[in-house]
Design an enzyme around this catalytic site. Structure first.
Site, short mmCIF file in Angstrom:
data_model
loop_
_atom_site.label_atom_id
_atom_site.label_comp_id
_atom_site.label_asym_id
_atom_site.label_seq_id
_atom_site.Cartn_x
_atom_site.Cartn_y
_atom_site.Cartn_z
CG ASP A 34 39.86 12.71 35.93
OD1 ASP A 34 40.43 13.45 35.11
OD2 ASP A 34 38.81 12.98 36.52
CG LEU A 84 43.16 47.76 43.86
CD1 LEU A 84 42.45 46.91 42.81
CD2 LEU A 84 44.20 48.63 43.18
CD GLU A 115 44.27 42.84 36.13
OE1 GLU A 115 44.60 41.70 36.45
OE2 GLU A 115 45.06 43.79 36.06
CE LYS A 117 38.75 44.47 43.98
NZ LYS A 117 38.22 43.53 44.95
CG ASP A 119 34.73 38.65 46.14
OD1 ASP A 119 35.66 39.18 46.77
OD2 ASP A 119 33.55 38.70 46.51
CD GLU A 189 41.81 37.85 44.97
OE1 GLU A 189 42.94 38.41 44.93
OE2 GLU A 189 40.87 38.28 45.66
CE1 TYR A 241 44.77 39.33 42.03
CE2 TYR A 241 46.72 40.71 42.23
CZ TYR A 241 45.66 40.05 42.81
OH TYR A 241 45.49 40.11 44.16
CE LYS A 327 35.03 46.23 45.13
NZ LYS A 327 34.46 46.49 46.40
CB CYS A 421 16.88 22.56 72.73
SG CYS A 421 15.98 22.09 71.25
CB CYS A 424 13.76 18.89 73.35
SG CYS A 424 15.54 19.15 73.48
CB CYS A 437 19.75 20.59 70.82
SG CYS A 437 18.70 19.39 71.67
CB CYS A 442 15.91 17.10 70.34
SG CYS A 442 15.22 18.66 69.74
S1 IVH Z 1 45.58 44.35 41.66
C1 IVH Z 1 47.59 47.39 44.29
N1 IVH Z 1 44.11 42.78 40.24
O1 IVH Z 1 41.40 42.99 45.05
C2 IVH Z 1 46.72 46.26 44.58
N2 IVH Z 1 43.69 42.91 42.58
O2 IVH Z 1 41.44 45.71 46.77
C3 IVH Z 1 47.00 45.20 43.60
N3 IVH Z 1 41.92 41.41 43.36
O3 IVH Z 1 43.79 42.63 47.57
C4 IVH Z 1 45.81 44.41 43.36
N4 IVH Z 1 41.45 40.54 41.40
O4 IVH Z 1 42.81 40.53 46.54
C5 IVH Z 1 44.35 43.26 41.47
N5 IVH Z 1 42.90 41.38 38.86
C6 IVH Z 1 43.15 41.86 40.08
C7 IVH Z 1 42.43 41.43 41.22
C8 IVH Z 1 42.73 41.99 42.45
C9 IVH Z 1 41.16 40.54 42.69
C10 IVH Z 1 41.81 41.68 44.81
C11 IVH Z 1 43.10 41.51 45.57
C12 IVH Z 1 43.37 42.81 46.26
C13 IVH Z 1 42.04 43.49 46.20
C14 IVH Z 1 42.26 44.97 46.00
#
Ligand code: IVH
Length: 675
Positions: A34, A84, A115, A117, A119, A189, A241, A327, A421, A424, A437, A442
């Site tokens: 670094d 989705l 792939e 998803k 968060d 994301e 993605y 999910k 509070c 106190c 507070c 306190c």
């Molecule tokens: S495809 C047509 N791929 O999930 C929608 N979404 O409910 C295209 N997300 O708003 C999304 N990983 O924020 C896609 N590998 C992935 C994802 C992904 C996270 C999120 C994204 C989207 C939400 C869909």
């Protein structure tokens, strides 16, 4: 050096810096330290300062800067950002396919691409002629917010596109053309690691600031900061993605390959499937592994791999038929809120907490969950008696996700925060979302500040936790933190909690902190808005307590990352009569070691757990070396542990570290860190 030479050198430096950025932030590999990379950046900055007209927006020096914004500009997406549909069960996937095959016949047997998803927060990045032009949040899908200045601080986002990886000759040719002249949109994301999430929240808590409910909220809150310096400090990451540009690709899986070749991080676990059975076992495997991932994931995204077929399937409402979110079974459970209590923190912040009927979630019993603040209670409309869905944010912190209003008993009342509070009786003051507070005397605040004083980030007094501090306070043995140092073994031995041995150990531990580094000392004072990062900045800037005490508001505000409110809080703290007296008393016992140059004691705030035996030093020696470099030592492995040092014959801590994905280092690596 003349301008032409400077230009050449600048270009070379940018290339090298960018190469190492890519290795480190995208490929997770490090070839130079670094420090070495920082010094290259410094070289570049010096040259650009001399020849400012050679600065370009894609220069690595342009990742942070610019004034804080007043607001974000609203911008319409060229192509709407859809969402989705969700599925939870394999049957729902089977249904999805049979529904699709009624719309387009080929959909029944089409290859699927799966792939992770992630968060976080969806983001669109637009590159014009290969240079990052604009970063937009999803917003409502049609119109997003322009967060370009913040996106630039994310090191995994390339400021200029280059072809870095393997692609077919045809794609390479197209890519070269579009990078030179044309528009490329990459979607993905914005995310933050679970570890950084925990770290930021710990910092926020210490500084009396807002706590984030989960990594997604933190990522979203960080990319929507008006001040990009804050965004940068959060160390966000980006996974791409989706690609909107014509490289002649026909499959979604090819888009992943192209994105990766253009220098983006993409999901390495993504895969093509030709049958549902293997898709289902893939999802199960990922689900069983996901608690060990660095990032929060909430499912997999399954899409029809063939882009043409995806298009022909069309869109219903805001969701494309060609993809679905499959999910994971959530780490959640339902329970009942038995009571809502309010706690007073060290900085006076009032936190409502739900007392829950105990439930098991992901192997842990949960009986309390923070409700964060009044706004959050209103948002969820949480009431005593409610049945709620509880999860664990970042797989750790209990978090109320939803109130099941259908199950609400009759005659419940809206919960109201107290006006005074609860400890106190002082009138509470509202600061944004936080109720506070403001009575410095306190007793609840006082108690919390004593806990904080002894805690790991501050004076780090071994064995001196809240229970023992309570015993000292409640038995009148101490009034304030300075009194700790006057405690004698004989004086505390009669307290129930002590056998002879532990009384001796506590006194020893307290006395061993009478010489203390400046950073820990500043943190121990518990000044409002001063967390670890700020304490480090202050120690680095002022080097001695005296200089810090005498600093003017302007001196303080001149420190990057210290704004007006923080400067004011520090300045006032040192001028308050009560604090002045306390400081005088404390300094009778404690010697503050001045900071020499960079105090960022390399191990500052890093937590180590030792397991097994080390060859070259004893456990006690190892512990004191870690502490000398401002690190912490803990006995148990948790998600907050940064390193587990494994000697020979490591015990169960080693297994636990593996399970939690905590970094394990051997003796050799450990010694290197101490050097
Ligand atoms: S495809 C047509 N791929 O999930 C929608 N979404 O409910 C295209 N997300 O708003 C999304 N990983 O924020 C896609 N590998 C992935 C994802 C992904 C996270 C999120 C994204 C989207 C939400 C869909």
């Amino acid at each position: 050096m003349d301008k032409i030479e400077a230009q050449k050198q600048i270009e070379k430096l940018r290339k090298v810096i960018n190469h190492h950025r890519y290795l480190y932030h995208v490929l997770d590999r490090q070839e130079i330290s670094d420090e070495a990379l920082d010094s290259l950046k410094h070289e570049l900055k010096k040259l650009e300062d001399r020849f400012p007209d050679l600065i370009t927006p894609d220069s690595p020096t342009q990742r942070v800067g610019g004034k804080a914004l007043k607001e974000f500009k609203k911008v319409r997406h060229n192509v709407p950002m859809l969402s989705l549909e969700d599925a939870f069960l394999p049957e729902e996937i089977t249904d999805w396919i049979s529904r699709n095959s009624k719309v387009v016949r080929d959909a029944g047997s089409a290859a699927l691409f799966a792939e992770l998803k992630f968060d976080g927060l969806a983001m669109s990045l637009i590159y014009i002629d290969g240079v990052l032009d604009r970063a937009l949040t999803r917003g409502d899908g049609r119109i997003g917010e322009d967060v370009t200045q913040n996106a630039r601080t994310v090191e995994a986002i390339p400021l200029r596109l280059e072809i870095r990886g393997k692609v077919s000759e045809a794609v390479r040719k197209e890519a070269e053309k579009i990078i030179k002249k044309g528009v490329i949109e990459a979607r993905g994301e914005i995310i933050i690691t679970k570890k950084n999430f925990a770290k930021v929240n710990a910092e926020q808590k210490k500084a009396g600031k807002q706590i984030f409910a989960n990594p997604r909220n933190l990522a979203a809150g960080s990319i929507r900061q008006l001040d990009s310096a804050i965004t940068k400090s959060r160390r966000l990451d980006f996974h791409a993605y989706d690609l909107i540009a014509d490289f002649g690709q026909v499959l979604h899986s090819e888009e992943h390959e192209i994105l990766s070749a253009l220098g983006f991080k993409t999901d390495e676990k993504a895969k093509i499937f030709h049958d549902l059975k293997s898709l289902f076992s893939y999802r199960e495997k990922i689900e069983s592994e996901r608690s060990r991932f660095e990032y929060e994931t909430d499912g997999i995204v399954v899409s029809v791999d063939d882009n043409d077929l995806f298009g022909r399937l069309g869109v219903v409402g805001k969701t494309p038929r060609g993809a679905i979110a499959f999910k994971f079974t959530p780490h959640e459970s339902t329970t009942v809120i038995e009571d809502i209590i309010v706690q007073v923190g060290r900085t006076g912040a009032i936190t409502p907490v739900a007392v829950l009927r105990p439930v098991q979630i992901g192997g842990v019993t949960v009986s309390r969950a923070t409700l964060h603040n009044e706004d959050e209670i209103k948002r969820l409309d949480t009431r005593i008696g409610d049945t709620v869905i509880v999860g664990r944010a970042g797989d750790v912190i209990p978090d109320i996700k939803k109130v099941l209003k259908e199950l609400r008993p009759r005659n419940t009342e809206e919960f109201r925060m107290p006006k005074k509070c609860p400890v106190c009786g002082e009138e509470l003051k509202r600061e944004g979302v936080i109720l506070r507070c403001i009575n410095p005397k306190c007793s609840a605040r006082h108690r919390e500040s004593l806990y904080h004083f002894a805690s790991r980030g501050a004076f780090d007094i071994d064995g001196l936790g809240p229970k023992i501090i309570d015993a000292f306070l409640d038995n009148g043995l101490i009034q304030d933190a300075a009194d700790l140092f006057a405690l004698k073994e004989g004086g505390i031995r009669p307290l129930e909690r002590f056998g002879e041995k532990s009384a001796e150990n506590i006194i020893k531990a307290i006395q061993s902190r009478r010489a203390i580094g400046l950073v820990r000392f500043i943190l121990g004072l518990g000044i409002l808005h001063v967390g670890e990062e700020t304490a480090l900045d202050l120690a680095e800037r002022f080097a001695s307590l005296k200089a810090l005490q005498n600093a003017s508001r302007d001196d303080l505000e001149a420190i990057p990352n210290v704004g007006g409110i923080v400067a004011e809080s520090i300045h006032n703290w040192f001028r308050d009569a009560h604090n002045k007296e306390f400081l005088k008393k404390l300094l009778k016992y404690v010697k503050v070691e001045n900071a020499r140059g960079k105090t960022k004691g390399r191990l500052f705030a890093k937590t180590f757990v030792l397991t097994g035996s080390l060859r070259s030093l004893s456990r006690d020696e190892a512990k004191s070396k870690i502490r000398a470099l401002a690190g912490n030592v803990s006995e148990a492995v948790s998600s907050k542990t940064d390193f587990v040092v494994a000697g020979s014959d490591p015990g169960s801590k080693y297994e636990k570290a593996k399970k939690l994905g905590v970094k394990i280092i051997d003796e050799k690596e450990f010694l290197k860190m101490l050097r």
